[in-house]
Design an enzyme around this catalytic site. Sequence first.
Site: not given
Ligand code: PEP
Length: 248
Positions: A9, A11, A94, A96, A166, A172, A211, A232-233
């Site tokens: 993802n 983002k 999600h 966010e 999640e 994040g 994460s 994500g990241g």
């Molecule tokens: C996400 O955006 O769904 C996510 C899990 O982000 P991160 O891996 O950065 O925590």
Amino acid sequence: MRPTLVVGNWKMNGSKAVAESLCKSIIAGLSADDTGIAVCVPYVYLADAAALTQGTPLAVGAQNVADQASGAYTGEVSAAMLKEFNCEFALVGHSERRSYYGDSNASVAARFEQAIAQGLTPILCIGETLEQREQDQTFSVIDEQLDAVIDKVGIEAFKQAVIAYEPVWAIGTGKTASDEQAQEVHKYIRERIAQKNLEIAGRLQILYGGSVKPDNAKGLFAMPDIDGGLIGGASLDAEGFLKIYRAA
Ligand code: PEP
């Protein structure tokens, strides 16, 4: 054995050039028989991603989808439009989106329904905040988020869907749920689906997100009810993302 799935993802990160180079670098690290890997890119890069990934093992998804089929909904993108760009997946709910843009359980259920109607695979994101976990509300939050969708679309729709657990406190933040903490909730989700339909529960891919990094992926993905990850990241680095994919 369920097939694994690892989804990036991105983002609201990158640029046209970064999106192209990330797609190319990920594809370069895959072989023809790889499956179960996708990237959810910003809408404006879907056309580029669709062209670059055509005929490759890398699938493409969107980060959201409208809760209506068409009409006067300024700023929204419909499931049918996403299909035109060879999208296979769409994230829905999600955290966010839920926390910054007010995507309610009802709106998430409608987005999920739209995705299914157009043959997209919705990736339904669910999970508790830190406060909810500390107040022992993890399972009731999961129930509410899951039931809102099941009540609207019916359990059969989950034949063509993926769930991502999640925990909001792990997204994040660099804090990851322990392998056991994540497994406990994944098992709970699968059992809740099994109460409605055992076969669907057995086949349903439930991804962990929060994460995930190359060094913690293996432990998480070894858990019996964790079928891959929503990343994500760490998905913004092709080499790291591929390492996570290989861990699954
Ligand atoms: C996400 O955006 O769904 C996510 C899990 O982000 P991160 O891996 O950065 O925590």
